[in-house]
Every structure is written in C-alpha cells, then in structure tokens.
Write a protein that holds these residues in place. Structure first.
Motif, PDB file in Angstrom:
ATOM      1  N   TYR A   4       0.832  -1.199   0.000  1.00 26.72           N
ATOM      2  CA  TYR A   4       0.000   0.000   0.000  1.00 26.72           C
ATOM      3  C   TYR A   4       0.872   1.256   0.000  1.00 26.72           C
ATOM      4  CZ  TYR A   4      -3.301   3.585   1.434  1.00 26.72           C
ATOM      5  OH  TYR A   4      -4.041   4.720   1.490  1.00 26.72           O
ATOM      6  N   LEU A   7       2.208   1.834  -3.421  1.00 28.06           N
ATOM      7  CA  LEU A   7       1.189   2.365  -4.328  1.00 28.06           C
ATOM      8  C   LEU A   7       0.926   3.847  -4.069  1.00 28.06           C
ATOM      9  CD1 LEU A   7      -1.405  -0.547  -4.436  1.00 28.06           C
ATOM     10  CD2 LEU A   7       0.086   0.233  -6.288  1.00 28.06           C
ATOM     11  N   VAL A   8       0.870   4.222  -2.800  1.00 28.23           N
ATOM     12  CA  VAL A   8       0.668   5.637  -2.454  1.00 28.23           C
ATOM     13  C   VAL A   8       1.837   6.467  -2.960  1.00 28.23           C
ATOM     14  CG1 VAL A   8       0.495   7.282  -0.547  1.00 28.23           C
ATOM     15  CG2 VAL A   8      -0.841   5.172  -0.492  1.00 28.23           C
ATOM     16  N   LEU A  10       3.812   5.811  -5.486  1.00 26.03           N
ATOM     17  CA  LEU A  10       3.710   5.903  -6.946  1.00 26.03           C
ATOM     18  C   LEU A  10       2.650   6.909  -7.362  1.00 26.03           C
ATOM     19  CD1 LEU A  10       4.018   2.150  -7.970  1.00 26.03           C
ATOM     20  CD2 LEU A  10       5.668   3.974  -8.432  1.00 26.03           C
ATOM     21  N   TYR A  11       1.536   6.928  -6.647  1.00 26.27           N
ATOM     22  CA  TYR A  11       0.478   7.886  -6.942  1.00 26.27           C
ATOM     23  C   TYR A  11       0.962   9.323  -6.737  1.00 26.27           C
ATOM     24  CZ  TYR A  11      -3.796  10.593  -6.428  1.00 26.27           C
ATOM     25  OH  TYR A  11      -4.760  11.552  -6.549  1.00 26.27           O
ATOM     26  N   ILE A  12       1.627   9.550  -5.621  1.00 18.78           N
ATOM     27  CA  ILE A  12       2.144  10.887  -5.333  1.00 18.78           C
ATOM     28  C   ILE A  12       3.191  11.284  -6.366  1.00 18.78           C
ATOM     29  CG2 ILE A  12       3.505  12.230  -3.670  1.00 18.78           C
ATOM     30  CD1 ILE A  12       2.012  10.638  -1.459  1.00 18.78           C
ATOM     31  N   SER A  14       3.325  10.350  -9.437  1.00 18.29           N
ATOM     32  CA  SER A  14       2.659  10.698 -10.693  1.00 18.29           C
ATOM     33  C   SER A  14       2.041  12.092 -10.613  1.00 18.29           C
ATOM     34  CB  SER A  14       1.602   9.659 -11.061  1.00 18.29           C
ATOM     35  OG  SER A  14       0.485   9.737 -10.210  1.00 18.29           O
ATOM     36  N   LYS A  15       1.495  12.463  -9.450  1.00 15.98           N
ATOM     37  CA  LYS A  15       0.947  13.806  -9.271  1.00 15.98           C
ATOM     38  C   LYS A  15       2.052  14.859  -9.377  1.00 15.98           C
ATOM     39  CE  LYS A  15      -2.914  14.383  -7.848  1.00 15.98           C
ATOM     40  NZ  LYS A  15      -4.079  14.817  -8.594  1.00 15.98           N
TER      41      LYS A  15
END
Length: 73
Positions: A4, A7-8, A10-12, A14-15
């Motif tokens: 998790y 994934l967080v 990677l999300y950040i 990408s932002k």
C-alpha cells in the motif's frame, strides 16, 4: 502494508510529475517571450530531465544484464 505504501508513493510521484509538466509548460511559454529568468530555468529543467533520463537508461541496462534467459551453455 508495504504494498500500500508503495502504491501511495507511486500515486504521489505521478501527481508531482503532472505538476512538473504544468510548470514546464508555463516556463516554456514565458521563455519564448524572452523572460530571462524563465530562459535560465528552462535550461536548468532541461539539464535535470536529461540527467534523469540518462540514469533511467543506465538502470534499464543493468536490469537487462541480470536477466537469466534460461539457456545453458
């Protein structure tokens, strides 16, 4: 969990890359109109992006060397 968290992250990431792209677009337009600070910043951004791309390419080459193709000599 570690999955998790990854994934967080990677999300950040990408932002952040989206934000950098928006900043690049703004700086590029200002540099094209002759804004001296924007020209310097654009050149700096270009240098940093080139460095990131080169490092990524090197990492991919190292990863490809470690791949076992299953062939026996």
């Amino acid at each position: 969990t570690p999955e998790y968290s990854n994934l967080v992250a990677l999300y950040i990431q990408s932002k952040i890359m989206n934000d950098i792209h928006e900043i690049y677009t703004i700086v590029r337009e200002k540099a094209r109109t002759g804004d001296e600070k924007s020209v310097k910043l654009l050149l700096q951004l270009n240098k940093e992006v080139s460095t990131i791309v080169k490092e990524s390419y090197k990492m991919k080459q190292v990863d490809n060397e470690d791949v076992d193709d299953g062939l026996v000599l």
